[in-house]
Design a protein around this motif. Sequence first.
Motif, PDB file in Angstrom:
ATOM      1  N   ASP A  33      59.773  28.632  48.084  1.00  0.00           N
ATOM      2  CA  ASP A  33      59.018  29.879  48.168  1.00  0.00           C
ATOM      3  C   ASP A  33      59.367  30.754  46.959  1.00  0.00           C
ATOM      4  OD1 ASP A  33      58.765  32.573  50.608  1.00  0.00           O
ATOM      5  OD2 ASP A  33      57.383  31.892  49.077  1.00  0.00           O
ATOM      6  N   ASP A  34      59.249  30.198  45.768  1.00  0.00           N
ATOM      7  CA  ASP A  34      59.642  30.939  44.571  1.00  0.00           C
ATOM      8  C   ASP A  34      58.480  31.146  43.609  1.00  0.00           C
ATOM      9  OD1 ASP A  34      59.388  28.337  43.769  1.00  0.00           O
ATOM     10  OD2 ASP A  34      61.304  28.243  42.710  1.00  0.00           O
ATOM     11  N   GLY A  35      57.323  31.380  44.140  1.00  0.00           N
ATOM     12  CA  GLY A  35      56.174  31.651  43.283  1.00  0.00           C
ATOM     13  C   GLY A  35      54.990  30.779  43.645  1.00  0.00           C
ATOM     14  N   PRO A  36      53.943  30.859  42.841  1.00  0.00           N
ATOM     15  CA  PRO A  36      52.721  30.121  43.149  1.00  0.00           C
ATOM     16  C   PRO A  36      52.891  28.617  42.950  1.00  0.00           C
ATOM     17  CG  PRO A  36      52.528  31.206  41.016  1.00  0.00           C
ATOM     18  CD  PRO A  36      53.829  31.653  41.625  1.00  0.00           C
ATOM     19  N   PHE A  37      51.956  27.882  43.488  1.00  0.00           N
ATOM     20  CA  PHE A  37      51.894  26.439  43.297  1.00  0.00           C
ATOM     21  C   PHE A  37      51.903  26.140  41.798  1.00  0.00           C
ATOM     22  CE2 PHE A  37      49.206  22.787  42.329  1.00  0.00           C
ATOM     23  CZ  PHE A  37      49.757  21.812  43.134  1.00  0.00           C
ATOM     24  N   ARG A  38      52.572  25.071  41.423  1.00  0.00           N
ATOM     25  CA  ARG A  38      52.616  24.677  40.013  1.00  0.00           C
ATOM     26  C   ARG A  38      52.020  23.280  39.861  1.00  0.00           C
ATOM     27  NH1 ARG A  38      57.276  27.131  41.079  1.00  0.00           N
ATOM     28  NH2 ARG A  38      58.433  25.217  41.405  1.00  0.00           N
ATOM     29  N   ALA A  39      51.268  23.106  38.797  1.00  0.00           N
ATOM     30  CA  ALA A  39      50.752  21.781  38.449  1.00  0.00           C
ATOM     31  C   ALA A  39      51.882  21.048  37.742  1.00  0.00           C
ATOM     32  CB  ALA A  39      49.524  21.906  37.566  1.00  0.00           C
ATOM     33  N   GLU A  40      52.786  20.491  38.523  1.00  0.00           N
ATOM     34  CA  GLU A  40      53.991  19.862  37.986  1.00  0.00           C
ATOM     35  C   GLU A  40      53.703  18.567  37.241  1.00  0.00           C
ATOM     36  OE1 GLU A  40      56.829  19.393  41.141  1.00  0.00           O
ATOM     37  OE2 GLU A  40      56.627  21.485  41.759  1.00  0.00           O
ATOM     38  N   HIS A  41      52.540  17.999  37.466  1.00  0.00           N
ATOM     39  CA  HIS A  41      52.209  16.708  36.870  1.00  0.00           C
ATOM     40  C   HIS A  41      50.802  16.770  36.288  1.00  0.00           C
ATOM     41  CE1 HIS A  41      55.797  15.232  38.848  1.00  0.00           C
ATOM     42  NE2 HIS A  41      55.388  15.936  39.899  1.00  0.00           N
ATOM     43  N   GLU A  42      50.614  16.157  35.129  1.00  0.00           N
ATOM     44  CA  GLU A  42      49.301  16.156  34.467  1.00  0.00           C
ATOM     45  C   GLU A  42      48.394  15.063  35.000  1.00  0.00           C
ATOM     46  OE1 GLU A  42      49.723  16.116  30.240  1.00  0.00           O
ATOM     47  OE2 GLU A  42      51.010  17.880  30.253  1.00  0.00           O
ATOM     48  N   ARG A  43      48.984  14.017  35.584  1.00  0.00           N
ATOM     49  CA  ARG A  43      48.221  12.904  36.159  1.00  0.00           C
ATOM     50  C   ARG A  43      48.843  12.550  37.506  1.00  0.00           C
ATOM     51  NH1 ARG A  43      48.577   7.944  33.364  1.00  0.00           N
ATOM     52  NH2 ARG A  43      46.517   7.356  34.053  1.00  0.00           N
ATOM     53  N   PHE A  44      47.992  12.259  38.500  1.00  0.00           N
ATOM     54  CA  PHE A  44      48.506  11.922  39.823  1.00  0.00           C
ATOM     55  C   PHE A  44      47.418  11.260  40.665  1.00  0.00           C
ATOM     56  CE2 PHE A  44      47.246  16.383  39.595  1.00  0.00           C
ATOM     57  CZ  PHE A  44      46.278  16.472  40.578  1.00  0.00           C
ATOM     58  N   TRP A  45      47.871  10.452  41.616  1.00  0.00           N
ATOM     59  CA  TRP A  45      46.964   9.862  42.601  1.00  0.00           C
ATOM     60  C   TRP A  45      46.553  10.936  43.593  1.00  0.00           C
ATOM     61  CZ3 TRP A  45      44.969   5.256  41.864  1.00  0.00           C
ATOM     62  CH2 TRP A  45      45.652   4.334  41.076  1.00  0.00           C
ATOM     63  N   LEU A  46      45.341  10.845  44.094  1.00  0.00           N
ATOM     64  CA  LEU A  46      44.894  11.702  45.186  1.00  0.00           C
ATOM     65  C   LEU A  46      45.309  11.031  46.492  1.00  0.00           C
ATOM     66  CD1 LEU A  46      41.298  12.637  44.005  1.00  0.00           C
ATOM     67  CD2 LEU A  46      43.374  14.034  43.864  1.00  0.00           C
ATOM     68  N   TYR A  47      46.136  11.705  47.259  1.00  0.00           N
ATOM     69  CA  TYR A  47      46.709  11.192  48.500  1.00  0.00           C
ATOM     70  C   TYR A  47      45.931  11.844  49.648  1.00  0.00           C
ATOM     71  CZ  TYR A  47      50.663  10.279  51.782  1.00  0.00           C
ATOM     72  OH  TYR A  47      51.474   9.873  52.803  1.00  0.00           O
ATOM     73  N   PRO A  48      44.927  11.150  50.203  1.00  0.00           N
ATOM     74  CA  PRO A  48      44.116  11.759  51.264  1.00  0.00           C
ATOM     75  C   PRO A  48      44.929  11.934  52.549  1.00  0.00           C
ATOM     76  CG  PRO A  48      43.161   9.676  50.503  1.00  0.00           C
ATOM     77  CD  PRO A  48      44.508   9.805  49.888  1.00  0.00           C
ATOM     78  N   THR A  49      44.882  13.134  53.077  1.00  0.00           N
ATOM     79  CA  THR A  49      45.608  13.412  54.311  1.00  0.00           C
ATOM     80  C   THR A  49      44.659  14.034  55.336  1.00  0.00           C
ATOM     81  OG1 THR A  49      47.504  14.567  55.281  1.00  0.00           O
ATOM     82  CG2 THR A  49      46.421  15.650  53.447  1.00  0.00           C
ATOM     83  N   PHE A  50      44.974  13.790  56.587  1.00  0.00           N
ATOM     84  CA  PHE A  50      44.193  14.362  57.680  1.00  0.00           C
ATOM     85  C   PHE A  50      44.950  15.495  58.359  1.00  0.00           C
ATOM     86  CE2 PHE A  50      42.398  10.305  56.779  1.00  0.00           C
ATOM     87  CZ  PHE A  50      41.046  10.451  56.993  1.00  0.00           C
ATOM     88  N   VAL A  51      46.163  15.763  57.902  1.00  0.00           N
ATOM     89  CA  VAL A  51      46.981  16.833  58.455  1.00  0.00           C
ATOM     90  C   VAL A  51      46.356  18.176  58.067  1.00  0.00           C
ATOM     91  CG1 VAL A  51      49.273  17.899  58.442  1.00  0.00           C
ATOM     92  CG2 VAL A  51      49.047  15.410  58.330  1.00  0.00           C
ATOM     93  N   HIS A  52      46.212  19.056  58.997  1.00  0.00           N
ATOM     94  CA  HIS A  52      45.648  20.406  58.830  1.00  0.00           C
ATOM     95  C   HIS A  52      44.145  20.412  58.566  1.00  0.00           C
ATOM     96  CE1 HIS A  52      49.695  21.858  58.918  1.00  0.00           C
ATOM     97  NE2 HIS A  52      50.013  21.283  57.765  1.00  0.00           N
ATOM     98  N   ILE A  58      48.452   4.049  53.509  1.00  0.00           N
ATOM     99  CA  ILE A  58      47.796   5.028  52.638  1.00  0.00           C
ATOM    100  C   ILE A  58      46.910   4.234  51.689  1.00  0.00           C
ATOM    101  CG2 ILE A  58      48.103   6.892  50.962  1.00  0.00           C
ATOM    102  CD1 ILE A  58      51.103   6.886  51.909  1.00  0.00           C
ATOM    103  N   HIS A  59      45.682   4.690  51.517  1.00  0.00           N
ATOM    104  CA  HIS A  59      44.758   4.051  50.589  1.00  0.00           C
ATOM    105  C   HIS A  59      44.573   4.982  49.394  1.00  0.00           C
ATOM    106  CE1 HIS A  59      42.771   1.308  53.835  1.00  0.00           C
ATOM    107  NE2 HIS A  59      44.080   1.403  53.987  1.00  0.00           N
ATOM    108  N   LEU A  60      45.011   4.529  48.225  1.00  0.00           N
ATOM    109  CA  LEU A  60      44.912   5.319  46.998  1.00  0.00           C
ATOM    110  C   LEU A  60      43.929   4.638  46.067  1.00  0.00           C
ATOM    111  CD1 LEU A  60      48.710   6.023  46.424  1.00  0.00           C
ATOM    112  CD2 LEU A  60      47.051   7.462  47.607  1.00  0.00           C
ATOM    113  N   GLN A  61      42.828   5.343  45.759  1.00  0.00           N
ATOM    114  CA  GLN A  61      41.805   4.745  44.895  1.00  0.00           C
ATOM    115  C   GLN A  61      41.389   5.659  43.758  1.00  0.00           C
ATOM    116  OE1 GLN A  61      38.394   3.151  46.979  1.00  0.00           O
ATOM    117  NE2 GLN A  61      37.935   1.781  45.287  1.00  0.00           N
ATOM    118  N   GLN A  62      41.698   6.948  43.854  1.00  0.00           N
ATOM    119  CA  GLN A  62      41.349   7.882  42.800  1.00  0.00           C
ATOM    120  C   GLN A  62      42.597   8.543  42.242  1.00  0.00           C
ATOM    121  OE1 GLN A  62      38.388   7.376  45.624  1.00  0.00           O
ATOM    122  NE2 GLN A  62      39.383   9.281  46.019  1.00  0.00           N
ATOM    123  N   PHE A  63      42.573   8.771  40.942  1.00  0.00           N
ATOM    124  CA  PHE A  63      43.637   9.574  40.358  1.00  0.00           C
ATOM    125  C   PHE A  63      43.013  10.654  39.498  1.00  0.00           C
ATOM    126  CE2 PHE A  63      43.153   6.123  37.300  1.00  0.00           C
ATOM    127  CZ  PHE A  63      43.246   6.733  36.058  1.00  0.00           C
TER     128      PHE A  63
END
Length: 190
Positions: free
Chosen positions: A34-53, A80-85
């Motif tokens: 809880d030390d500030g706004p969300f950060r784009a810590e990574h320039e490339r990443f897989w999209l991890y689809p979640t159904f939580v929330h 987990i099915h990862l197909q997009q990054f």
Amino acid sequence: MLNMACKEWAIICDALGSGEQILILRKGGIAEADDGPFRAEHERFWLYPTFVHQQETGVVPEALPRLHELIAARPPAHEIHLQQFAEVKFVQELRNFDTVTRLSRWHRWSESALQTRFQYRMPGLVLLALRIYRIPQPHIIPVRPEYDGCKSWVPLAESLSTEHATPVLADDAFEQQLATIILAAQSTNR
């Protein structure tokens, strides 16, 4: 090869993967500092689809039929099915909810879901404009205990190949949409 993933609602990953959306509006997960706004810590990443929330009231009415299809076709809980990054192309902190509202035509979230996200912890959201790539067949990996929890970033146990990936949008279409979103984000974020 890529071993980082970012959790996002399955309906949003679907919109990103189909080219209907190129942005995400983020706030950090409960398990994150809880030390500030969300950060784009990574320039490339897989999209991890979640159904939580993810819930019906969290998306615009036009997205409900697709949400129901995704829920019906949901992978087994142990996979987990990862197909997009994604590649991050633009980042902007949004401190004015009017700016968030003006971006509504470019995403599937409902205004009430974004209002809740905007107000959580401290007012604001972070806009990430993303170039999305899709591989021909998904990587199907097992869910590991360290992937669980309310967090944005998930380091995967192994690097996964991005070979044969193609962009979901043609260069011209992507650049035009990106320029429009950047203009909307910067001209109203005061």
